[in-house]
Write a protein that holds these residues in place. Sequence first.
Motif, PDB file in Angstrom:
ATOM      1  N   ASP A   3       0.876  -1.330   0.068  1.00 48.39           N
ATOM      2  CA  ASP A   3       0.114   0.045   0.018  1.00 48.39           C
ATOM      3  C   ASP A   3       0.735   1.403  -0.138  1.00 48.39           C
ATOM      4  O   ASP A   3       0.392   2.597  -0.371  1.00 48.39           O
ATOM      5  N   ASN A   4       1.904   1.163   0.291  1.00 48.48           N
ATOM      6  CA  ASN A   4       3.049   2.482   0.404  1.00 48.48           C
ATOM      7  C   ASN A   4       4.404   1.998   0.100  1.00 48.48           C
ATOM      8  O   ASN A   4       5.060   1.069   0.508  1.00 48.48           O
ATOM      9  N   ILE A   5       4.951   2.539  -1.218  1.00 50.52           N
ATOM     10  CA  ILE A   5       6.190   2.231  -1.694  1.00 50.52           C
ATOM     11  C   ILE A   5       7.020   3.537  -1.696  1.00 50.52           C
ATOM     12  O   ILE A   5       6.436   4.569  -2.101  1.00 50.52           O
ATOM     13  N   VAL A   6       8.073   3.388  -1.173  1.00 51.47           N
ATOM     14  CA  VAL A   6       9.089   4.441  -1.378  1.00 51.47           C
ATOM     15  C   VAL A   6      10.420   4.090  -2.005  1.00 51.47           C
ATOM     16  O   VAL A   6      10.901   2.905  -2.224  1.00 51.47           O
ATOM     17  N   VAL A   7      10.694   5.138  -2.971  1.00 51.10           N
ATOM     18  CA  VAL A   7      11.936   4.933  -3.844  1.00 51.10           C
ATOM     19  C   VAL A   7      12.854   5.801  -3.488  1.00 51.10           C
ATOM     20  O   VAL A   7      12.558   7.156  -3.436  1.00 51.10           O
ATOM     21  N   VAL A   8      14.101   5.470  -3.110  1.00 55.57           N
ATOM     22  CA  VAL A   8      15.049   6.306  -2.844  1.00 55.57           C
ATOM     23  C   VAL A   8      16.088   6.662  -3.974  1.00 55.57           C
ATOM     24  O   VAL A   8      16.769   5.789  -4.425  1.00 55.57           O
ATOM     25  N   GLY A   9      16.227   7.741  -4.448  1.00 57.66           N
ATOM     26  CA  GLY A   9      17.091   8.222  -5.475  1.00 57.66           C
ATOM     27  C   GLY A   9      16.372   8.797  -6.627  1.00 57.66           C
ATOM     28  O   GLY A   9      15.376   8.247  -7.375  1.00 57.66           O
ATOM     29  N   GLY A  10      17.004  10.088  -7.127  1.00 57.07           N
ATOM     30  CA  GLY A  10      16.051  10.817  -7.917  1.00 57.07           C
ATOM     31  C   GLY A  10      16.603  10.663  -9.363  1.00 57.07           C
ATOM     32  O   GLY A  10      16.196  11.654 -10.107  1.00 57.07           O
ATOM     33  N   GLY A  11      17.279   9.726  -9.749  1.00 55.95           N
ATOM     34  CA  GLY A  11      18.202   9.778 -10.956  1.00 55.95           C
ATOM     35  C   GLY A  11      17.143   8.590 -11.984  1.00 55.95           C
ATOM     36  O   GLY A  11      16.005   8.584 -11.775  1.00 55.95           O
ATOM     37  N   ALA A  12      18.012   8.357 -12.888  1.00 51.74           N
ATOM     38  CA  ALA A  12      17.340   7.600 -13.747  1.00 51.74           C
ATOM     39  C   ALA A  12      16.642   6.142 -13.574  1.00 51.74           C
ATOM     40  O   ALA A  12      15.356   5.958 -13.646  1.00 51.74           O
ATOM     41  N   ALA A  13      17.150   5.552 -12.787  1.00 49.41           N
ATOM     42  CA  ALA A  13      16.709   4.266 -12.160  1.00 49.41           C
ATOM     43  C   ALA A  13      15.539   4.608 -11.071  1.00 49.41           C
ATOM     44  O   ALA A  13      14.462   4.010 -11.414  1.00 49.41           O
ATOM     45  N   GLY A  14      15.613   5.704 -10.338  1.00 51.04           N
ATOM     46  CA  GLY A  14      14.557   5.821  -9.241  1.00 51.04           C
ATOM     47  C   GLY A  14      13.335   6.091 -10.177  1.00 51.04           C
ATOM     48  O   GLY A  14      12.134   5.861  -9.875  1.00 51.04           O
ATOM     49  N   ILE A  15      13.475   7.303 -11.104  1.00 50.47           N
ATOM     50  CA  ILE A  15      12.418   7.523 -11.861  1.00 50.47           C
ATOM     51  C   ILE A  15      11.598   6.671 -12.851  1.00 50.47           C
ATOM     52  O   ILE A  15      10.490   6.440 -12.877  1.00 50.47           O
ATOM     53  N   SER A  16      12.457   5.757 -13.257  1.00 50.80           N
ATOM     54  CA  SER A  16      12.009   4.546 -14.055  1.00 50.80           C
ATOM     55  C   SER A  16      11.406   3.718 -13.096  1.00 50.80           C
ATOM     56  O   SER A  16       9.930   3.078 -13.615  1.00 50.80           O
ATOM     57  N   ALA A  17      11.606   3.587 -11.964  1.00 54.74           N
ATOM     58  CA  ALA A  17      10.860   2.710 -11.004  1.00 54.74           C
ATOM     59  C   ALA A  17       9.752   3.027 -10.657  1.00 54.74           C
ATOM     60  O   ALA A  17       8.655   2.498 -10.707  1.00 54.74           O
ATOM     61  N   VAL A  18       9.392   4.573 -10.345  1.00 55.82           N
ATOM     62  CA  VAL A  18       8.441   5.185 -10.023  1.00 55.82           C
ATOM     63  C   VAL A  18       7.381   5.208 -11.108  1.00 55.82           C
ATOM     64  O   VAL A  18       5.933   4.744 -10.893  1.00 55.82           O
ATOM     65  N   GLU A  19       7.719   5.369 -12.431  1.00 53.02           N
ATOM     66  CA  GLU A  19       6.891   5.350 -13.549  1.00 53.02           C
ATOM     67  C   GLU A  19       6.339   3.787 -13.792  1.00 53.02           C
ATOM     68  O   GLU A  19       5.004   3.719 -14.296  1.00 53.02           O
ATOM     69  N   ALA A  20       7.307   3.076 -13.683  1.00 49.28           N
ATOM     70  CA  ALA A  20       6.950   1.547 -13.945  1.00 49.28           C
ATOM     71  C   ALA A  20       5.590   0.928 -12.736  1.00 49.28           C
ATOM     72  O   ALA A  20       4.844   0.473 -13.092  1.00 49.28           O
ATOM     73  N   LEU A  21       6.017   1.569 -11.502  1.00 49.01           N
ATOM     74  CA  LEU A  21       4.925   0.986 -10.459  1.00 49.01           C
ATOM     75  C   LEU A  21       3.647   1.499 -10.974  1.00 49.01           C
ATOM     76  O   LEU A  21       2.514   0.670 -10.702  1.00 49.01           O
ATOM     77  N   ARG A  22       3.373   2.832 -11.412  1.00 54.14           N
ATOM     78  CA  ARG A  22       2.101   3.303 -11.768  1.00 54.14           C
ATOM     79  C   ARG A  22       1.649   2.682 -13.012  1.00 54.14           C
ATOM     80  O   ARG A  22       0.559   2.151 -13.187  1.00 54.14           O
ATOM     81  N   ARG A  23       2.855   2.617 -14.066  1.00 55.20           N
ATOM     82  CA  ARG A  23       2.096   2.017 -15.281  1.00 55.20           C
ATOM     83  C   ARG A  23       1.578   0.502 -15.033  1.00 55.20           C
ATOM     84  O   ARG A  23       0.682  -0.056 -15.855  1.00 55.20           O
TER      85      ARG A  23
END
Length: 394
Positions: A3-23
């Motif tokens: 229910d609650n996910i945290v991604v640490v790191g605002g570079g390419a890998a972190g942004i890819s992770a948050v976008e994939a989670l929503r997708r």
Amino acid sequence: MSDNIVVVGGGAAGISAVEALRREGFTGRLALVAGEPGPPVDRPPLSKQVLSGQWPLERARLRADADFEALDVAVVRDRATGLDLDGRRLLLEDADPLPYDGLVVATGVTPLRLPFGHDLAGVHVLRGAHDVAGLRESLATARHLVVVGAGFLGTEVAATAAGLGHRVTVVDLLPLPLVAQLGETVAGRVAQLHRDRGVELRTGVGVSGFVASDGRVSGVALTDGTVLEAECVLVAIGSRPAVDWLRSSGLDLADGVVCDRFCRAAPGVYAAGDVASWPNPRFGRRMRVEHRGNAGEQGQAAAVNLLHGDTTSFSPLPYFWTDQYDVKIQAYGLLGADAEVEVVDGSPEGSAFVALYRVGGRLTGALAWNAFKPLRRYRGELAALPFPTEGAVV
């Protein structure tokens, strides 16, 4: 499902992770902890288009605030300082701990520094937006740039500065630029490329200290007794995984965050990008890849496995590129100084060629020098190779 996910790191890998989670359909709370000041930027253009002035920094920005708002991602501008695995809490420098059900670590790497001289004006490393701004400012008045380190970053900056008309000297302990990454055959061609553009290569020698005047660098002392006059110095001697904040977490931190083939480091904790060490089933080898393409792919893979329960092994065919002067070098697979190298298309003395890399007779990589079209064939061959048997090491 978390229910609650945290991604640490605002570079390419972190942004890819948050976008994939929503997708992938995650609708819970999603936070991106980005400790670096300013907007996230794509790093490859910093040493080339941004440093040269061809691009404004804004063009290298990875995402705008509106993009995160559209994804309903809370961007936390704070620095992670620790991880409580048992309590599932991320510790922050200036805020209360962030609870999580799932966590993706994508904190990347930090530049290595010399044990001296980094307090001097004119001595730089290059990692983020602030760094490239400082380097550009120094280059604006410098007569001579000395680059310490002849890896990808060092040779790219040398090429950019030489293209701007600066006098450039590259210093490295190894005998050829990029020899550890590309092997002697291609590294020799890289060396000639730089010499042809007026760059001086001082190889097989190290740096023993800096000469300073009024708090600013004025020279670089080499281990052979030579002193190079220099008003600007870039230290590009490599990097190390950004894991100091995890030292007391209990995670295995041997060469980054140690993961399994699903990018899983601990229950509910995954890692991606430059910081992640994982066994790649394609090569039967544990690796940690510091290339832009891998960051995006692994961020997505970590997110999918976190969300859906370790469904897919991460087994990419690594890809990298570097642009230097009018040359584009592109490669797939594993290269390295110990591989056997065979030029199969063109010639290193010419303007374009393809080289294949083998270890123990097995094809492991292919490199193109201004020759991407023929490289496609070898990419297909590499992708079609059977994976090594379990336990085999290439």
